[in-house]
Design an enzyme around this catalytic site. Sequence first.
Site, PDB file in Angstrom:
ATOM      1  N   GLU A 297       0.836  -1.200   0.000  1.00  0.00           N
ATOM      2  CA  GLU A 297       0.000   0.000   0.000  1.00  0.00           C
ATOM      3  C   GLU A 297       0.875   1.256   0.000  1.00  0.00           C
ATOM      4  OE1 GLU A 297      -4.054   1.545   2.194  1.00  0.00           O
ATOM      5  OE2 GLU A 297      -2.413   0.870   3.461  1.00  0.00           O
ATOM      6  N   GLU A 434      -2.644  -3.685   6.971  1.00  0.00           N
ATOM      7  CA  GLU A 434      -3.805  -4.541   7.178  1.00  0.00           C
ATOM      8  C   GLU A 434      -3.990  -5.642   6.157  1.00  0.00           C
ATOM      9  OE1 GLU A 434      -5.374  -0.855   4.846  1.00  0.00           O
ATOM     10  OE2 GLU A 434      -3.920  -1.266   6.411  1.00  0.00           O
ATOM     11  N   ASN A 435      -2.931  -6.127   5.514  1.00  0.00           N
ATOM     12  CA  ASN A 435      -3.065  -7.187   4.506  1.00  0.00           C
ATOM     13  C   ASN A 435      -4.058  -8.245   4.990  1.00  0.00           C
ATOM     14  OD1 ASN A 435      -0.570  -6.030   3.256  1.00  0.00           O
ATOM     15  ND2 ASN A 435       0.384  -6.958   5.040  1.00  0.00           N
ATOM     16  N   GLU A 467      -5.969  -2.245  12.818  1.00  0.00           N
ATOM     17  CA  GLU A 467      -5.744  -3.155  11.681  1.00  0.00           C
ATOM     18  C   GLU A 467      -6.839  -4.206  11.574  1.00  0.00           C
ATOM     19  OE1 GLU A 467      -3.564  -2.148   9.665  1.00  0.00           O
ATOM     20  OE2 GLU A 467      -2.782  -0.682  11.076  1.00  0.00           O
ATOM     21  N   GLU A 489      -9.310   4.565   6.356  1.00  0.00           N
ATOM     22  CA  GLU A 489      -8.515   4.965   7.515  1.00  0.00           C
ATOM     23  C   GLU A 489      -9.316   5.711   8.575  1.00  0.00           C
ATOM     24  OE1 GLU A 489      -5.877   3.622   7.903  1.00  0.00           O
ATOM     25  OE2 GLU A 489      -5.163   3.052   5.920  1.00  0.00           O
TER      26      GLU A 489
END
Length: 1011
Positions: A297, A434-435, A467, A489
């Site tokens: 990201e 936050e994958n 997350e 976010e």
Amino acid sequence: IQSYPKNYRANLPRNMIENSMFEEEPDVVDLAKDSTTFPALDPDEVVYEPRSSRLLVRGLGENEMDEDEEDCESSARLLGMSFMNRSSAHRSTSSPYTRQSPPRSCSRPSARTLVVCVLFLVIVVSMTMVLYFLPECTFTKSGCRKQTTPAEPVYPISTNGEMFPWAQLRLPQSIQPLSYELTLNPDLDKMTFTGTTVITMTVRHDTKRIVLHSANLNITKATFKLGDGKATDVTVLEYKPRQQIAVKFSEELKAGQQCVLTLNYSANLSHTYDGFYNSSYSDKDGNKRVLAATQFEPLSARKAFPCFDEPSFKATFQIKISRKPDYMTLSNMPKAKTTSLPSGLQLDEFEKTSVKMSTYLVAFVVANFTPISKNVSETLVSVYSVPEKKEHTEYALDTACKLLEFYNSFFEIVYPLKKLDLVAIPDFLAGAMENWGLITFRETSLLVGKQSSLLEKQVVASVIAHELAHQWFGNLVTMSWWNDLWLNEGFATYMQYMSLQTVLPKLDIGNLFLDVRFRALEKDALNSSHAVSTEVNTPEQVEEMFDSVSYEKGASILLMLNASLPGDQQFRKGIIQYLNQFSGLNTDTDNLWNSLTQVDTHSHQNVSEMMSSWTSQKGFPLVTVDRKGDQVTLTQEHFLLTSDNLIMFCTFHSLWHIPVTYINDTCSLTLKVPQSIKWLKLNHGNTGFYIVHYGDDGWAALIDALINNVNVLTPEDRASLIHNMFALSRLGRVSFRQVLSLLNYMTNETETPPVTEALLQLNNIYRLLDKRQETDFVSRMKVRILSYFGSLMRNQTWDEEISVSKQELRSALLETACNLNVDSCIRQAKALFKKYVESNGTAHIPGDLQRVVFTVAAQSEESWSTLLEKYSKVSYDAEKRKMLQGLASTQDTRILKEGLQGNIIQTQELPLVINTVSSSFSGYLFAWDFIQENWNQLIEKFPVGSFSIQKIIKSTTSQFSTQAHLNQVQGFFSSLKERGSQMRSVQEALETIRLNQRWMDRNLPSFNEWL
């Protein structure tokens, strides 16, 4: 003040006034259809003009108004504000949105404003008419000498000299990826990798090209297969400035067809912190261990594999990674199988993702980590770390399990994957990422030692909560483009605070949330700020969206919305509807507001009309209270510290729907406030994103109330008054004398929010004076600060403290005391450090006191060397980071060079080092020189516009307040051109220096009298 349930709201009707200046919408020209004027374009190249936004303003009348009152107009109706008195236990059941004609008594622009605006409009209209009547004239030095032809897209040239078939930053919409099959072969000895990417796609509309992203990848072979046909070799064109590659076809691909593009490539592992990058750490025996991890990201998946690297191109992924037998691999999904290869390597194959994902959420790690695990609601939750730090992972696992259960219940949507890994990466720039199914963290954001303070646990729990919230907001439902990053976010930030208040109340997260809302207001008060949802057209602008407006302001307006909605559950129901309706899809801001509006079956409140004013324009309102007799008049205006005169003259006032809450010294619900009521405090609990000015009399009444009884307001409201007063001083609406008058009550203050806010504001002024070498005023300011807080400082202990709020209070007080060289503070800090050193680190320093102890110790050359030695040996990351802050607080600037080299000090810590060096009088000029001399190296390590670069610029320039420094900063950044001159953070830096200069020029002459 009488107590009241927190969910009480006033039984008051609301009105709505539509701002007529936004009535007309511009015509939309369809370039695809009007072929008589323009050349025919591919549908991907048709650009539509956005419709104009409408700012709708809510107003409020009194419950009942007689004719005289109606003639006067409710002051709130003039403003477009809704009011809620927290003393009421009732709500209106009638519609709060009754359309009204515009009020008769709105404020009018001055004659000068009208004249300037009319002249400006005449010029614009004249130029428009000239261009209209001479549409085909091209002006040159010789005049109008040639006729133009309709413009055609100008295509760039690819690396092989051919024309590249695409000319925009955003990819065409003609192709939609369905699935990726990735095979990656990293070589951690040579720091290289090879890969094969097989992309199955569908054609959305007829096209002769496929355009996707690739960066720093050497594509060695490419084949293409259409439907059930045979795969054939194809030529791949590359346009490096936009990190795009393309395949052109002689015949059109037809809508509805499926095709497969296979790309083989090789690349180097990245040496920065994005893409597929290499990292290293030292094990317990001092041996260097190498690993590889990812950070995609916002724009770096393309650095690991060719892909459609935009959020809206969701697809499934199946990943295979080869490794040495003594390594392990992780990815988004559980491992399906492992195969031994003839080369002696192992090939790990992961399950195909059960959800469609944006490319920035793909992740993989090749390392030698150790996990601990627990099952929660059919999900295997694991925390991974280097083997030496396994004992520090238990708190993270316990916290993650509790939060996962909470979110599953709160959202009424169960986390969709089989596993959830939380991985501590030794060298990781962001706090966390936050994958989906494989969340990566900086070690300080995930690992907690056995002796860690609750304040340190609060940091870790906050990041985990943020997350995990992303697994729904961002992963399950994703913004369509980076202009709406706040949907990811802002929501994750709001949910991190909301969830922890329920799941881990002992962490007392409310104080932290209050503080970040104050800081977001300060950022958004600048002209260099931006709207929550704003246009994003370059990679640098994408990076710059990761700031406090997207995160903290986004969270703040959600808090405000939740507090203003009728019913305790409407907000929750709205976001559940939003998540269900758009699960697996991409959205924009309007989709969220519409979902929240649809669930309101009683008040018929249009959330979109209310909230668009908060997301479509930058800044926030200043609400001014004018009380005359029993009549209270409220007015709103844009709280803007700096503004361009022409813009101010030639634009109408920005207006916001403001859900105003208020409290007073009775339980009155009327807008007419009896004169017997001594004071009125708006924005109760500071849930609203605005600042209030009470006028001289109003402030005097509040100050008197606080001096007589500090508990007449909540700690949050007292902190809000302090923050607002300093903000108004910066704006020039109140004098610094009035600021000091408010602070006179502080000798009776003991609560954390007001004390920490006052200390932060006073320390900012102290440092500005110090940097200007205003020695006399610095001494006086020190005396003033100690007069307010000296007694409270002396009452602080240096032992373990179990309350988070008291830890926050103590650390703020003692850091200020030691910074002001208070003898007792210095002696205690030195004694604690001596005991720590003599015990070889076994004598524990409380976590909330470590930074002040290490900072004091570092001022001695001998202790600085001792601290550096300890730093290289300590394994617990939170303690290590505080040691680093101590080392960076001195004149020894070796620490800056070490951070840049990344040997003793990891480069990920360089922004923190620069920030700490800049804080001290001895170091701030060194830090400024350092970034000028090393700018090229800095932007190699941290992308232009990234949060790290924003932080570096702010920390090195925000304490300048002279014309000489303004000229230096302006000259340096102007010289950078494409290497950073256009960044929003540069404009913010210049604006901040001018504001510092203005404040000093305005107030310094009076400091002799005030201090």
